[in-house]
Every structure is written in C-alpha cells, then in structure tokens.
Motif scaffolding. Sequence first.
Motif, mmCIF file in Angstrom:
data_model
loop_
_atom_site.group_PDB
_atom_site.id
_atom_site.type_symbol
_atom_site.label_atom_id
_atom_site.label_comp_id
_atom_site.label_asym_id
_atom_site.label_seq_id
_atom_site.Cartn_x
_atom_site.Cartn_y
_atom_site.Cartn_z
ATOM 1 N N GLN A 93 -6.115 4.588 -11.168
ATOM 2 C CA GLN A 93 -7.567 4.695 -11.664
ATOM 3 C C GLN A 93 -7.753 2.946 -11.438
ATOM 4 O OE1 GLN A 93 -8.635 6.144 -15.356
ATOM 5 N NE2 GLN A 93 -11.132 5.842 -14.774
ATOM 6 N N HIS A 95 -6.440 0.876 -10.078
ATOM 7 C CA HIS A 95 -6.373 0.440 -8.374
ATOM 8 C C HIS A 95 -6.653 1.045 -7.297
ATOM 9 C CE1 HIS A 95 -3.917 -3.613 -10.699
ATOM 10 N NE2 HIS A 95 -3.314 -2.133 -11.228
ATOM 11 N N SER A 96 -7.617 2.141 -7.560
ATOM 12 C CA SER A 96 -7.972 2.750 -6.554
ATOM 13 C C SER A 96 -8.714 2.508 -5.418
ATOM 14 C CB SER A 96 -9.494 4.522 -7.488
ATOM 15 O OG SER A 96 -10.670 3.712 -8.078
ATOM 16 N N GLY A 97 -9.448 1.416 -5.256
ATOM 17 C CA GLY A 97 -10.264 0.763 -4.942
ATOM 18 C C GLY A 97 -9.120 -0.583 -3.745
ATOM 19 N N HIS A 98 -8.325 -1.121 -4.513
ATOM 20 C CA HIS A 98 -7.036 -1.763 -3.921
ATOM 21 C C HIS A 98 -6.626 -0.430 -2.739
ATOM 22 C CE1 HIS A 98 -7.814 -3.854 -7.450
ATOM 23 N NE2 HIS A 98 -8.235 -5.119 -5.850
ATOM 24 N N LEU A 100 -7.693 2.241 -1.908
ATOM 25 C CA LEU A 100 -8.623 3.290 -0.878
ATOM 26 C C LEU A 100 -8.488 1.653 0.584
ATOM 27 C CD1 LEU A 100 -11.097 4.459 0.318
ATOM 28 C CD2 LEU A 100 -12.351 3.089 -0.621
ATOM 29 N N CYS A 143 -7.900 9.769 -4.319
ATOM 30 C CA CYS A 143 -7.640 8.709 -5.721
ATOM 31 C C CYS A 143 -8.638 7.591 -6.003
ATOM 32 C CB CYS A 143 -6.444 7.460 -5.707
ATOM 33 S SG CYS A 143 -6.500 6.809 -6.884
ATOM 34 N N TYR A 144 -9.576 7.210 -4.789
ATOM 35 C CA TYR A 144 -10.585 6.207 -4.909
ATOM 36 C C TYR A 144 -11.807 6.998 -5.626
ATOM 37 C CZ TYR A 144 -15.293 3.993 -3.675
ATOM 38 O OH TYR A 144 -16.157 3.889 -3.676
ATOM 39 N N TYR A 148 -14.457 7.182 -9.073
ATOM 40 C CA TYR A 148 -15.599 7.052 -8.992
ATOM 41 C C TYR A 148 -16.292 8.155 -9.422
ATOM 42 C CZ TYR A 148 -20.740 7.844 -6.095
ATOM 43 O OH TYR A 148 -21.712 7.671 -5.872
#
Length: 431
Positions: A93, A95-98, A100, A143-144, A148
């Motif tokens: 959760q 590092h979901s942005g990383h 993506l 995951c992202y 979100y």
Amino acid sequence: MTTSVLSKLDNIKLPQWLSAEQGQSSATFDRTYLLLAISMYMIGLIMVASSSMPVAERLFNDPFHFVERHFIYICLSLVVAVITMSIPMSLWQKHSGHLLLLGTLLLVVVLVVGRTVNGSTRWIVVGPITLQAAEPAKLFFFCYLSAYLVRRRDEVMENVKGFAKPLVVFGVLGGLLLMQPDLGTIIVMFVTTFGLLFLAGAKLWQFAGVSGVGISLLSALAYFSPYRWARVTGFLDPWEDPFGSGYQLTQSLMAYGRGEIFGQGLGNSIQKLEYLPEAHTDFVMAVVAEELGFVGISVILMLSMFLVLKALLLGRAALQKEKYFEGFFAYAIGIWISFQAAVNVGASAGVVPTKGLTMPLLSYGGSSMLIMTMAVFILMRIDHELRLQSIQATTKKKVKHNKTKKSSSMNKTPVKLKTKDDKEGEQYDWI
C-alpha cells in the motif's frame, strides 16, 4: 415454510478451506492457496510437455526444450512465492505509487528496446531473462487502484471526478499497451478496473455511462484495425476462411470435437502436431480438451473457480474487518484471474475473439506464471494477516477477561456462612 428454509440455509457451514471466517482456526496460513497453485503447476507442466514436443523438436532439435524452461519457471515461481509471503501488505500500500511508475516505465522501455515477435513488441530481453512488460504492469496497476480506493473512496462514491481519476491512469497505460499492440491486456485491465470501482460503491449511472464509452472505444479500435477486425469476423464464422483468418480457431475447434467426454488419452492429440499454432501457450486448453476431454477441462475450470471464489470471499472478509486495501486488492486479483481464464478458454472454444492471453498458472510463459504466482501468494499473505489479527484480538480478549475476573474476585469480601454445627465454629467461603 420460507422461514424454515432460511433457517436451514443459515445452518449450512462452508468447508474450513472455503470459509471466509478467518478466526475459526488457530492456523496462521491457509494452505489451500498453495495446494491449488501446485495442482495447476503440475497439470500445466504435463500439458506443456505434451503439447510442445513437436514444435520444440522442429525449432530446437530438442523435444524437451519448452518443458525444461517451464519447469525452471515453476521453480522460480516458488522462490517468488516465498518472497511475496514475506512482504507485509502495508508495504504494498505504501509503495503503490512507485510500483505504478515502475510498471509504466516498463511499458515505455519495451517500446524502445523490446523484442518484436509476430508483429508485437512486448518482451524485454536481459541476457537469458525475457520479461513481458504487460504482466507486472497489470499487477502494479491493480495495487495502485486498490490504494487509491482506500484514499478516495468517498470521492469515488460521491462525484464523477473521483471516479474518473483512475480512468485517466488506465488511459495512459492503455495507450502504451496499444502501441505494442496488446488489446487483450487492455480488455483485462478494463474489466477488472470497472469491476473494482463498482464493488467500491461507484454510482450505477457513472458506471454505466463510462462503461458505454469504454466499450465503444474498444469496438472502434477493433473496427478500424484490419487485423483485429479479421479476428472478430473470423471468430463469428471461422469456417468461412478455414485456411486464412479462421485457421487457428478451426483447428482448435477440431481438438475440442475430438476430445468428447473423456478425451483421446494423454499424448494422443493430433492437433498439437503443428496443425494448431501456439498449442503450448494461448491454446493449451484445446490440447487439454482433445487429450483429456470434457472431464479434463472441467477439473481445470473447477480449480480456477475455487481459487477465484476464495479470493472474493477473502476480499469480503477483509472489508468486514476494515482492511480496505487488502479487501480491494483481493477483489481485483479474483476478477483478474476469473476474466483472464474465461477469455483464454472462450477464445480456444470459439466463444470470444482470439486474444493473446495465457491460462493462469497453466500455460507456457515465464512472465505470466511469475506474476500470477505473486498474485496468488498476495492472497495468501492477506489471509495470513487477517488470521493473525483474529488470533491477536482473541488473545487480548482472553487476557482482559482473566484480568477482570481476577480483579473482581480480589475485591470481594468474605461472607459468613453458618454450617450445620454452629457450636464447633463458623466456616467462611468466597462467593
């Protein structure tokens, strides 16, 4: 009568391995995920061996070329499973942005330095390692999206802006995938995204409106692309051009027809003798149908169904315990596996147009197997964390109860009780 039926249904208990009640057992792992994965590994290894030997003999002068590589992928998958089980869901959760960004970067890199096969540029080759960029991109996007929905769930439910933001991200990834081109992955991501948004509570009119636009765009992409349109028309009537656009599907349908109920026997397929292209990858289920028949297909579909059902039940259990990221992620994985399996089997059986999608955990393909293994063991990790939470809650409750009981007993005063023989003395007891 209705009341009696409902009471009987309420008394029905699911088997422990299928139950969404994680606190019923003191075990901290649900080993059913491992058993399902290994079962599909073994079936896949046998069927890849059976279906790939003729083409491996011609291409590499080694009938076991694809079998050996598939076995190596299975071993690597088990290593990936162990690593995945050791990663807390909080890190996914966080590092979901990383992740993506990493998935997007892979899709860009494959367009620059990727290897082209049959007109599609989908693979990044690094020494002996071949990575299909779309596979990790799917997992990282889901995951992202799950993270979100945790951050913006109210916004998604209340207005179009929150609903549209993840669709913009999907649009960027979809554009990169179209440049490969890989329409099959786009469709899988599209269905999973909208399914997850619907489960997260998006309004029905928003869901229906944007779904209509998305379906229209996908239809336009198929209509204005000659080779995609040939696939669609070939799927509608493959026998119109059995040696052209309908060749692969007609050969697959012959395999299904020859299989009947119990099949021709393991190793006795005729279509795998290079009549059916991609017999060990996208069309491995056609060889299963020919050699093992309706029974073999049913067993594989049942295994896939159990895995998907457990994923959806796990998602529901996580949401009930307010583990929203884990719940949405489990839902996404369940929808993803179910739809990809349905498209793979449907394409080989002539139910849907042909798409380059593998059968999860079964078809030949290292990237797909590794990422699908990671997805399955993410489910196992979610289940593990829910079980630990239940065990810890139960332990705290017992400790608190024991402390309360001890405290109340210490505060009690002795009460004088008269015995039968009052002359000999008095007896005291705690009550």
